[in-house]
Enzyme design. Structure first.
Site, PDB file in Angstrom:
ATOM      1  N   ASP A 266       0.860  -1.176   0.000  1.00  0.00           N
ATOM      2  CA  ASP A 266       0.000   0.000   0.000  1.00  0.00           C
ATOM      3  C   ASP A 266       0.907   1.240   0.000  1.00  0.00           C
ATOM      4  O   ASP A 266       2.134   1.127   0.109  1.00  0.00           O
ATOM      5  CB  ASP A 266      -0.915  -0.035   1.240  1.00  0.00           C
ATOM      6  CG  ASP A 266      -2.137   0.854   1.074  1.00  0.00           C
ATOM      7  OD1 ASP A 266      -2.112   1.750   0.214  1.00  0.00           O
ATOM      8  OD2 ASP A 266      -3.109   0.671   1.814  1.00  0.00           O
TER       9      ASP A 266
ATOM     10  N   GLU B  81     -10.589   7.194   4.060  1.00  0.00           N
ATOM     11  CA  GLU B  81      -9.632   6.535   4.956  1.00  0.00           C
ATOM     12  C   GLU B  81      -9.795   7.020   6.399  1.00  0.00           C
ATOM     13  O   GLU B  81     -10.907   7.325   6.836  1.00  0.00           O
ATOM     14  CB  GLU B  81      -8.222   6.713   4.415  1.00  0.00           C
ATOM     15  CG  GLU B  81      -8.098   6.107   3.007  1.00  0.00           C
ATOM     16  CD  GLU B  81      -6.689   5.943   2.522  1.00  0.00           C
ATOM     17  OE1 GLU B  81      -5.789   5.700   3.307  1.00  0.00           O
ATOM     18  OE2 GLU B  81      -6.490   6.049   1.293  1.00  0.00           O
TER      19      GLU B  81
HETATM   20  C1  BGC Z   1      -5.004   3.236   0.172  1.00  0.00           C
HETATM   21  C2  BGC Z   1      -5.145   2.229  -0.934  1.00  0.00           C
HETATM   22  C3  BGC Z   1      -4.947   2.902  -2.262  1.00  0.00           C
HETATM   23  C4  BGC Z   1      -3.589   3.560  -2.276  1.00  0.00           C
HETATM   24  C5  BGC Z   1      -3.251   4.247  -3.594  1.00  0.00           C
HETATM   25  C6  BGC Z   1      -3.750   4.073   0.039  1.00  0.00           C
HETATM   26  O1  BGC Z   1      -3.791   5.161   0.909  1.00  0.00           O
HETATM   27  O2  BGC Z   1      -4.988   2.565   1.412  1.00  0.00           O
HETATM   28  O3  BGC Z   1      -6.393   1.617  -0.860  1.00  0.00           O
HETATM   29  O4  BGC Z   1      -5.069   1.978  -3.301  1.00  0.00           O
HETATM   30  O5  BGC Z   1      -3.561   4.557  -1.258  1.00  0.00           O
HETATM   31  O6  BGC Z   1      -3.933   5.411  -3.768  1.00  0.00           O
END
Ligand code: BGC
Length: 654
Positions: free
Chosen positions: A346, A544
């Site tokens: 991630d 998030e």
């Molecule tokens: C998230 C992921 C995402 C990634 C790329 C991260 O902050 O947890 O789900 O795919 O960013 O943007």
């Protein structure tokens, strides 16, 4: 040093004229020589810095096996691996955010494996055309490297190609979960893939297979449900829709990513490792048996469906990070499930909360089984450090080869080495009429009818005077939620081509009803009561950990809207626009009808379709709707924390 040169200059000043002229000419020749030498040295240094492989290696011949589409993938892969230096292999493992590229030419200089547009990492001209141009320029750089290995370009397209203004924004996953319909999910994923592909992008960071047990978490809506069986069937359908143009054919579209491996959604409130969050990026309390029975099956289904990649989450399992856990990432995922794709970290996941140096974190996570590193910043240090770690024996060459083979295999399989420009769908696909119609259907099929006293819904199109109010009634930003153009979404009406719920109602109800709209429900209380009041209320967009919320409920303004509507209308319908069930038992109790519409996206008319009976209500709650905080979190078996009955159980839907 400075002192000496001053002295020399002072001496020359007193030489005879002729000698002075000669020495002047010599001096300029010397200067020229010096400048040329400095230029050459600087050039050489720059070359050495930017060309880690010196002397430069020749490009493989034009008819090298790996370049030939008529050769089997394994043969092409073996051939390409033979040409690759260690640096070139490591560079394929690097995934860099577009905004972190120092120079666009670094893509070819360093032979980078992938670029991503993290949320908000957009082109200056933020239109579908602008995206296509930006991505094409970036991909062109990779094609011009020594080996010409095509680039992966990744994006979060978790509810349509939401980063791109003008695209169709489909319901967020929780709504698709409510539809419970794999065919619908497959179609939504396929339409999304087509829009992504039209802008040149070839990799999607979806679907999420998280199973949220706590509605206070800010990512509930990115998941289909808390039910492993539903996540497995919809997850597999999403992977297939994304990756295959036609079901059951090998004609490939773009790469899908099943995320966030493993146990994500079970984290405990108050245990986030991120100081700014409460539960996101936290600790998974599940024991191994629970991980196996509850969280692993959707990944098995995605893997069996051919998922090209799996993203490892940022959580801790007990004391250690999931990403450094070889037992989970290699033994369970790759060996036990037989996952053939590649594992990607991630965002900054290799280093986040590691407590060790980046050098050590690279070693730990790559050895645990990470194949591609969403760095997403410093690629030069990554390449240098991993190379050093290999040379020192801390990472084996075999592990690097395995990672690179997995990445390249998917690049071959997806046809990236052989694509012609004509294989790209045209930009007309972005936000096309057909996709918007599908979006509208998806909204209707994902709206759950929670309550319907006296069969108030569907409303008749001759319902008389209908009052519409609420923060989300005429607010496309709210109905789309986050991951729409910006990471955290944008509140308000700004997305071209989209239809707000109010517009949708006006369009569907037609002329026979008298529709009035006041956001705050400031309707004239002296008039006779309207036939129906519809309160479209809910949450502001969030993404998030920024959406972690100790008490997810309606805000005061929306509560007042509902109260005011009650005084000016005979019946009240509440439409909830939210990324999760909200704690609003009292409002639900007093309303005549309640619809959970989740985050429906750009096609607000789909909601009007079910409100006015163009489409039947079919959706079911994909997770339980708690009555109060005492019932949170749910247990993996669907029980509430205090074992009392939730307000509505999973599966409820009238
Ligand atoms: C998230 C992921 C995402 C990634 C790329 C991260 O902050 O947890 O789900 O795919 O960013 O943007």
């Amino acid at each position: 040093m400075v002192k000496n040169s001053r002295k020399k200059g002072a001496l020359k000043k007193y030489a005879p004229t002729k000698t002075r002229a000669l020495s002047k000419r010599r001096k300029s020749v010397n200067w020229l020589l010096l400048i040329t030498t400095l230029g050459l040295v600087a050039g050489a240094l720059h070359y050495l810095r930017t060309h880690p492989n010196t002397p430069p290696l020749p490009a493989p011949p034009a008819d090298a096996v790996y370049k030939r589409a008529d050769q089997p993938i394994e043969a092409r892969l073996d051939d390409l691996m033979r040409y690759m230096t260690l640096e070139e292999k490591i560079s394929q493992m690097a995934l860099v955010d577009k905004n972190s590229l120092k120079r666009i030419t670094d893509i070819s200089t360093y032979n980078l494996g992938g670029i991503l547009s993290g949320a908000g990492s957009k082109p200056r001209d933020n239109t579908p055309e602008g995206w296509l141009e930006m991505v094409s320029n970036i991909k062109y750089q990779a094609a011009s490297s020594r080996l010409g290995i095509p680039l992966l370009y990744g994006i979060d397209a978790n509810h349509g190609h939401g980063n791109v203004p003008g695209s169709t924004v489909f319901p967020h996953a929780i709504g698709l979960g409510a539809s419970g319909d794999p065919e619908l999910v497959r179609s939504v994923a396929a339409a999304t893939a087509k829009e992504i592909k039209a802008t040149g992008i070839n990799w999607s960071y979806s679907p999420s297979l998280d199973a949220p047990l706590d509605i206070r978490w800010g990512r509930v809506y990115e998941a289909f449900s808390d039910n492993p069986a539903l996540n497995a069937s919809l997850g597999a359908a999403f992977v297939e829709g994304t990756q295959y143009n036609e079901k059951d054919t090998e004609e490939l579209n773009i790469l899908a990513t099943a995320k966030h491996f493993l146990g994500t959604g079970s984290m405990e409130w108050g245990k986030s490792r991120n100081k700014r969050f409460k539960i996101d990026q936290g600790v998974i309390p599940a024991d191994e048996a629970l991980l196996d029975s509850h969280y692993l099956p959707p990944f098995k289904a995605a893997s069996d469906a051919g998922a090209a990649s799996v993203m490892v989450g940022l959580n801790f399992w007990g004391e250690g990070r999931v990403i450094s856990n070889r037992q989970l990432v290699t033994e369970k995922l790759k060996y036990e499930l037989g996952f053939k794709g590649f594992v990607v970290s991630d965002w900054y996941g290799m280093y986040e909360f590691s407590g060790i140096s980046k050098y050590q974190a690279n070693i730990e996570t790559i050895n645990a089984g990470v194949d591609m590193a969403m760095l997403p910043f410093d690629y030069k240090a990554f390449i240098k450090d991993v190379k050093m770690a290999v040379n020192q024996g801390s990472i084996s060459e075999a592990r690097i080869d395995d990672a690179v083979r997995r990445i390249l295999y998917q690049k071959f399989k997806t046809g990236l080495f052989d694509l012609e420009e004509s294989d790209t769908p045209t930009l007309d696909n972005v936000g096309s009429k057909e996709h918007r119609q599908l979006g509208r259907r998806a909204v209707a099929e994902s709206s759950v009818l929670l309550k319907n006293q006296d069969m108030l819904l569907p409303l008749s199109k001759q319902s008389g005077r209908i009052l519409i109010a609420g923060s989300a009634a005429d607010n496309i930003g709210r109905q789309c939620g986050a991951w729409t153009v910006e990471w955290q979404g944008i509140d308000g009406n700004w997305l071209k081509g989209a239809t707000s719920i109010l517009q949708g109602i006006r369009e569907v109800a037609g002329q026979s009803s008298d529709i009035e709209y006041e956001k705050d429900a400031d309707f004239d209380a002296r008039r006779p009561k309207a036939d129906v009041g519809v309160a479209v209320v809910g949450e502001k967009p969030y993404a998030e950990g920024w959406g972690d919320n100790p008490n997810p409920t309606l805000d005061e303004a929306d509560r007042q809207v509902i109260e005011r509507l009650r005084t000016v209308s005979k019946k009240v319908v509440i439409v909830v626009i939210s990324g999760r069930p909200l704690l609003m038992s009292e409002q639900i109790r007093r309303a005549d009808a309640v619809v959970a519409a989740w985050l429906p996206g750009s096609e607000g008319a789909g909601l009007a379709d079910v409100l006015f009976g163009n489409q039947p209500f079919k959706a079911k709650l994909p997770l339980a709707w708690p009555a109060g905080l005492n019932q949170i979190p749910l247990s993996p078996g669907g029980l509430t924390a205090d074992k009392s009955q939730p307000l509505f159980a999973r599966g409820h839907g009238l």
